[in-house]
Design an enzyme around this catalytic site. Sequence first.
Site, PDB file in Angstrom:
ATOM      1  N   SER A  45      -1.540 -14.842   8.706  1.00  0.00           N
ATOM      2  CA  SER A  45      -1.759 -13.570   8.028  1.00  0.00           C
ATOM      3  C   SER A  45      -1.360 -13.612   6.555  1.00  0.00           C
ATOM      4  O   SER A  45      -1.733 -12.717   5.789  1.00  0.00           O
ATOM      5  CB  SER A  45      -0.983 -12.450   8.729  1.00  0.00           C
ATOM      6  OG  SER A  45      -1.450 -12.266  10.043  1.00  0.00           O
ATOM      7  N   GLY A 240      -4.309 -11.139  11.458  1.00  0.00           N
ATOM      8  CA  GLY A 240      -5.022 -12.016  10.539  1.00  0.00           C
ATOM      9  C   GLY A 240      -4.843 -11.573   9.102  1.00  0.00           C
ATOM     10  O   GLY A 240      -4.242 -10.519   8.822  1.00  0.00           O
ATOM     11  N   GLY A 242      -5.911 -10.725   4.878  1.00  0.00           N
ATOM     12  CA  GLY A 242      -6.925 -10.196   3.985  1.00  0.00           C
ATOM     13  C   GLY A 242      -7.319  -8.751   4.213  1.00  0.00           C
ATOM     14  O   GLY A 242      -6.767  -8.029   5.045  1.00  0.00           O
ATOM     15  N   CYS A 268      -2.120  -5.536  14.445  1.00  0.00           N
ATOM     16  CA  CYS A 268      -2.165  -5.762  12.998  1.00  0.00           C
ATOM     17  C   CYS A 268      -3.603  -5.691  12.472  1.00  0.00           C
ATOM     18  O   CYS A 268      -4.188  -4.621  12.467  1.00  0.00           O
ATOM     19  CB  CYS A 268      -1.478  -7.083  12.651  1.00  0.00           C
ATOM     20  SG  CYS A 268      -0.955  -7.161  10.920  1.00  0.00           S
ATOM     21  N   LEU A 269      -4.214  -6.805  12.069  1.00  0.00           N
ATOM     22  CA  LEU A 269      -5.598  -6.750  11.597  1.00  0.00           C
ATOM     23  C   LEU A 269      -6.522  -6.228  12.690  1.00  0.00           C
ATOM     24  O   LEU A 269      -7.460  -5.471  12.414  1.00  0.00           O
ATOM     25  CB  LEU A 269      -6.053  -8.131  11.129  1.00  0.00           C
ATOM     26  CG  LEU A 269      -7.505  -8.214  10.611  1.00  0.00           C
ATOM     27  CD1 LEU A 269      -7.714  -7.307   9.412  1.00  0.00           C
ATOM     28  CD2 LEU A 269      -7.872  -9.659  10.272  1.00  0.00           C
ATOM     29  N   GLN A 272      -6.428  -2.586  12.591  1.00  0.00           N
ATOM     30  CA  GLN A 272      -7.174  -2.072  11.435  1.00  0.00           C
ATOM     31  C   GLN A 272      -8.689  -2.164  11.651  1.00  0.00           C
ATOM     32  O   GLN A 272      -9.436  -1.239  11.294  1.00  0.00           O
ATOM     33  CB  GLN A 272      -6.775  -2.859  10.186  1.00  0.00           C
ATOM     34  CG  GLN A 272      -5.301  -2.715   9.818  1.00  0.00           C
ATOM     35  CD  GLN A 272      -4.813  -3.834   8.924  1.00  0.00           C
ATOM     36  OE1 GLN A 272      -5.601  -4.615   8.387  1.00  0.00           O
ATOM     37  NE2 GLN A 272      -3.500  -3.924   8.740  1.00  0.00           N
ATOM     38  N   ASN A 310       3.998  -7.228   9.072  1.00  0.00           N
ATOM     39  CA  ASN A 310       3.385  -8.080   8.047  1.00  0.00           C
ATOM     40  C   ASN A 310       1.982  -7.559   7.760  1.00  0.00           C
ATOM     41  O   ASN A 310       1.006  -8.029   8.335  1.00  0.00           O
ATOM     42  CB  ASN A 310       3.334  -9.541   8.490  1.00  0.00           C
ATOM     43  CG  ASN A 310       2.654 -10.420   7.465  1.00  0.00           C
ATOM     44  OD1 ASN A 310       2.567 -10.062   6.285  1.00  0.00           O
ATOM     45  ND2 ASN A 310       2.156 -11.566   7.881  1.00  0.00           N
ATOM     46  N   TYR A 313      -2.325  -3.241   4.657  1.00  0.00           N
ATOM     47  CA  TYR A 313      -3.334  -2.197   4.858  1.00  0.00           C
ATOM     48  C   TYR A 313      -2.909  -1.297   6.009  1.00  0.00           C
ATOM     49  O   TYR A 313      -2.227  -1.737   6.941  1.00  0.00           O
ATOM     50  CB  TYR A 313      -4.702  -2.828   5.140  1.00  0.00           C
ATOM     51  CG  TYR A 313      -5.165  -3.730   4.014  1.00  0.00           C
ATOM     52  CD1 TYR A 313      -5.930  -3.223   2.963  1.00  0.00           C
ATOM     53  CD2 TYR A 313      -4.813  -5.073   3.981  1.00  0.00           C
ATOM     54  CE1 TYR A 313      -6.332  -4.034   1.914  1.00  0.00           C
ATOM     55  CE2 TYR A 313      -5.210  -5.902   2.941  1.00  0.00           C
ATOM     56  CZ  TYR A 313      -5.970  -5.376   1.910  1.00  0.00           C
ATOM     57  OH  TYR A 313      -6.350  -6.190   0.870  1.00  0.00           O
ATOM     58  N   HIS A 351       4.202  -6.241  14.933  1.00  0.00           N
ATOM     59  CA  HIS A 351       4.055  -7.483  15.704  1.00  0.00           C
ATOM     60  C   HIS A 351       5.026  -7.482  16.882  1.00  0.00           C
ATOM     61  O   HIS A 351       6.195  -7.853  16.726  1.00  0.00           O
ATOM     62  CB  HIS A 351       4.316  -8.703  14.811  1.00  0.00           C
ATOM     63  CG  HIS A 351       3.215  -8.992  13.851  1.00  0.00           C
ATOM     64  ND1 HIS A 351       2.449 -10.137  13.908  1.00  0.00           N
ATOM     65  CD2 HIS A 351       2.732  -8.280  12.812  1.00  0.00           C
ATOM     66  CE1 HIS A 351       1.547 -10.120  12.950  1.00  0.00           C
ATOM     67  NE2 HIS A 351       1.699  -9.000  12.258  1.00  0.00           N
ATOM     68  N   GLU A 353       5.327  -9.415  19.332  1.00  0.00           N
ATOM     69  CA  GLU A 353       5.736 -10.720  19.881  1.00  0.00           C
ATOM     70  C   GLU A 353       7.064 -11.182  19.315  1.00  0.00           C
ATOM     71  O   GLU A 353       7.592 -12.229  19.727  1.00  0.00           O
ATOM     72  CB  GLU A 353       4.661 -11.775  19.626  1.00  0.00           C
ATOM     73  CG  GLU A 353       4.655 -12.417  18.255  1.00  0.00           C
ATOM     74  CD  GLU A 353       4.168 -11.504  17.152  1.00  0.00           C
ATOM     75  OE1 GLU A 353       4.356 -11.862  15.973  1.00  0.00           O
ATOM     76  OE2 GLU A 353       3.607 -10.424  17.459  1.00  0.00           O
TER      77      GLU A 353
END
Length: 372
Positions: A45, A240, A242, A268-269, A272, A310, A313, A351, A353
Site C-alpha cells: 500500500s 492496496g 494509490g 482499506c482500498l 474505498q 494506512n 483516502y 487493518h 490483521e
Amino acid sequence: MKAYIYIENDIFLSARACGANGTFFGELVFNTSLTGYQEIISDPSYAGQFIVFSMPEIGVVGVNDDDNECQQMHASGIIIRELSECFSNFRAKENLSSYLKKHQKIGLYEVDTRFLVKMIRDCGNLRAVISTEIKDKEELKQMLVNSAKIDEVNYVAQVSTKNSYLHQKGVWNHEIKSYQSIKKSNKKVAVIDYGVKENILNELVSVGLEVEVFPHNVKAKELIELFNKGLIHGVFLSNGPGEPKILKEEISQIKYLIQAKIPMLGICLGHQLLSNAFGYETYKMKFGQHGANHPVINLVNNFVEITAQNHNYNVPEEISEVATITHRNLFGDNVEGVKYKDYPIISVQHHPESSSGPHESKYIFKEFLELL
C-alpha cells in the site's frame, strides 16, 4: 552516502543515505507506529511513497524472513532519524540497510523527522525527490515538476500478482514458532489482489477459509461463474496503493459482483472501491492516517478498538444512504466501517490483521466467515 531531498514546497535538505544509489520520486507520508517497521516498509500500500517514521530509532531488531507483507518492497524509500546498523533479535537475518539495498530502495537517516512530520501535518502530503547522484536544487526541482503525481499512476497494476494461486499458510504462532492453522470451514473465498498483505491472507486461512488469490484485473464474470457453481462462497477485496478513483475497470467489475449479491469483505482500498462502485466517490485526506495506534469506535457494541491504519483516502458520509456506518475513527470522526443495507457486504478502512499493530479488530475475519 550523501543524499539530497527536494520537497515541492521548496524545502531542500541533505542527509546520509543507505540502501540503493539513484534518484527516487514519491509522496511523503508519516507513520506513527513504534514497532513493526519491516511490516510497514514491505506493505504494498506504500507504493509511490516515502515513509517518514516518527519513531526516532529504526533498525534495532534487523530484518527476518517471516515478517514481510510482500516479497518485494514497493515503497519509494524511508526517512528516519537514527539508523541502527547493529541489530539484536534471534530471528534477524540481516540489517535494515542491506534489506533496502537488496530491494533497490533508498533510506535517509540523520534527518530531523520531527520537522518533517510537523511539515506534513501542516502542509499535507507533499511530493519529493531524493537523489544520491544529483545535488543541484534547481535540477531536482525540475525533475520533480516533470514527474508523475501519485494520483495519476495505477500502482495496483504494479503490485498485484500476475497469476492466481492458493494461499494455505495461517498466522504465525510465536510460542510454537510455526504457522497456525485451524479446522477448515468448507468455505472458499476469492481474494482480489490490489496489493494484499500476507498477514491478511494468513488471517483468512486461520478462521478456516480456503483462500485463492486472483490478479487485480480478474473479470467478475469468472468469479460469478465460480460462485454459481459453489466453487467459491465469497469475495475479498484487498488493501492496496494509490488513488482509488482512477481504478475505473476494477470499480466496473466490482459493480457486477454487487449485482450478483456475492458476499464480500473489503479492507482499506477494497473498502474505498466498494464505495466508488456504489456511486459514492472517495476523497483525499490532508495527510492521511498511518500508524498502529488509531482509536476506532465500534458503533454496534460501543467498544473502542485501537487499530492499525494506512490510507490517504476516505469514504464520504453520504455512504449512509446505502449502508449502515458501523465504525468511526476517533481521531478524525471519519467513516471507518460499513455494512451495506441490501447486500451481504461489509467493509472497513483500518487493518484488522494487526500487522503490525493491535489485535482488537481481528473479529472482522470471523464476521466475514459468518457472512459466508
